[in-house]
Enzyme design. Structure first.
Site: not given
Ligand code: EPU
Length: 427
Positions: A30-31, A124, A129, A311, A403
């Site tokens: 998915k991701n 969330c 996030r 995850d 999801r």
């Molecule tokens: N963060 C910030 N600022 C930003 C972006 C991130 O502070 O601008 C923080 C986040 O709050 C978090 C950390 O950095 O504490 C890492 O967040 P990241 O941005 O890497 O997460 P994401 O891109 O929103 C993706 C996956 C998640 C997975 C995370 C970590 C997708 C669509 N989602 O989320 O997947 O947990 O990377 O590997 O790719 C899931 O599939 O259940 C899921 C939540």
């Protein structure tokens, strides 16, 4: 096995105590699929994505692409996108609310229209996030960024190359920057990027479209092009679904084979399962054999790839709740990702939470009861707990699980689990 209970959303009814055995095929990721779908916005040519899982988040992404003026056709696991006639550069609140990954439309829309309006995703159940790193990147790339009434407005005069270092490692932040820069002529440099296999799968796609991208350590050098072409791409197998099934087999003391997996993407998970006493063997580039039981306590620190994935934290917590001894889990990525611990405690688990640390003292048995899903991976951990619990477990609110897991109950049933979907009560 029957349950007469009814709930306002689908639930799983699980009779614990079966040992999982057999073979199971893992779905496409998915991701990985989501950013690749958004890459189709960068070109007027047709884009074909193969092995796409049938999931709610994928449907939501299709809804967003359609809303922007793109079209798509689905035939089984293949989706063909056409964004030759985009009409809008707005990702509305109603869609972003359903799926945070909608922020991935920002990079492609700004690159294509030189402006974009994307609803702020907000926090969330697993943490605040923020998307400050995404916005910081776009500002550095020369965009004017403003936030009004729950929307981010971005506008750029011309697409210019940029050098940018992320303050922290972010998966979708890296993907948004790569999507944008792939259309920017000239040499850009991104430092401190995420190296998750899903990010690297997007890099493969952007290269197929005509961007030149080199990744070394945590740095990407991108030479984009205004004339990106279409692509055909098969997404990587879902490493988190694979990990979840591996844990399910190991914790029930079973034995099984997973097909359509990339063992190289599962290094940290294989390491921890092996440390817990389970046997894991890669047969080939796409097959893994797992044999339980897992019986040794563990210390786990979640980290960015190639570290242990956040995850997979909830699923390991379910497994460790019945492993004799004391395990410790440190959640370093998301500040609120321990919601499942409260539900596992209802089943008899002995877990103490202190900030980002969970101490899990193995109990002899979990007991079946009614537990509630709070997020995608938390729901998976409750299902796993149900598989080993004494008696019956009902996991409610499994729309969270739907999801991100494609027909998980069918896969578990194929391995011998007693699990039924209880459809929501329609009033
Ligand atoms: N963060 C910030 N600022 C930003 C972006 C991130 O502070 O601008 C923080 C986040 O709050 C978090 C950390 O950095 O504490 C890492 O967040 P990241 O941005 O890497 O997460 P994401 O891109 O929103 C993706 C996956 C998640 C997975 C995370 C970590 C997708 C669509 N989602 O989320 O997947 O947990 O990377 O590997 O790719 C899931 O599939 O259940 C899921 C939540």
């Amino acid at each position: 096995m029957t349950s007469t209970a009814s709930f306002s959303s689908d639930a799983f009814f699980i009779e614990g105590g079966t040992t999982l055995r057999g073979s199971v095929r893992v779905s496409g990721s998915k991701n990985a699929t989501l950013p690749i779908m958004f890459a189709s916005l960068l070109t007027e040519e047709e884009c074909t994505v193969e092995d796409v899982p049938d999931l709610l988040d994928i449907k939501t992404a299709c809804e967003l692409l359609t809303n922007l003026g793109a079209s798509y056709e689905r035939s089984g696991k293949v989706l063909v996108f056409n964004a030759s006639d985009l009409k809008s550069c707005e990702a509305p609140k109603e869609i972003v609310r359903k799926m945070r990954a909608s922020v991935l439309s920002m990079g492609p829309l700004l690159a294509r229209f030189k402006k974009a309006k994307v609803a702020l995703p907000g926090g969330c159940s697993i943490g605040a996030r923020p998307i400050d790193q995404h916005l910081k990147f776009f500002e550095r790339a020369g965009a004017k960024v403003s936030i009004k009434e729950g929307y981010v407005f971005l506008e750029v005069e011309s697409l210019e190359p940029v050098e940018f270092t992320f303050d922290l490692i972010t998966v979708t932040g890296t993907e948004n920057a790569l999507l944008y820069l792939s259309r920017v002529e000239g040499r850009s440099v991104l430092r401190n990027i995420a190296l998750e296999p899903e990010v690297m799968d997007l890099v493969e796609v952007l290269k197929k479209m005509g961007a030149k991208i080199e990744v070394e350590d945590r740095t990407a050098i991108v030479e984009g092009s205004e004339e990106l072409g279409g692509f055909t791409h098969r997404v990587i197998p879902d490493r988190i679904e694979a990990g979840t099934l591996m844990v399910a087999i190991a914790m029930t003391g079973g034995e099984g084979t997973l097909e359509n997996v990339n063992p190289n993407h599962l290094g940290a998970v294989i390491e921890k399962l092996t440390e817990s006493g389970a046997k894991v063997k890669a047969f080939s580039e796409s097959k893994l054999y797992v044999k339980g039981p897992a019986y040794k306590p563990l210390t786990i620190h979640t980290r960015e790839y190639p570290g242990f994935p956040t995850d997979m934290q909830a699923q390991f917590m379910a497994m460790l709740s019945v492993v004799e001894g004391v395990s410790q889990i440190y959640e370093n990525i998301f500040e609120k990702r321990f919601q499942h611990a409260h539900e596992l405690k209802k089943m008899g688990a002995d877990i103490i939470l202190e900030g980002r640390k969970a101490t899990v003292k193995g109990v002899e048995k979990l007991k079946g009861t009614v537990v509630k899903s709070t997020d995608l991976r938390a729901s998976a951990s409750l299902v796993l707990a149900g598989l080993i619990a004494e008696g019956c477990t009902t996991v409610t609110d499994i729309y969270h699980l739907d999801r991100g897991y494609e027909r998980l109950e069918e896969k578990l049933k194929g391995l011998g689990a007693c699990i039924e979907r209880l459809p929501a009560l329609v009033s």
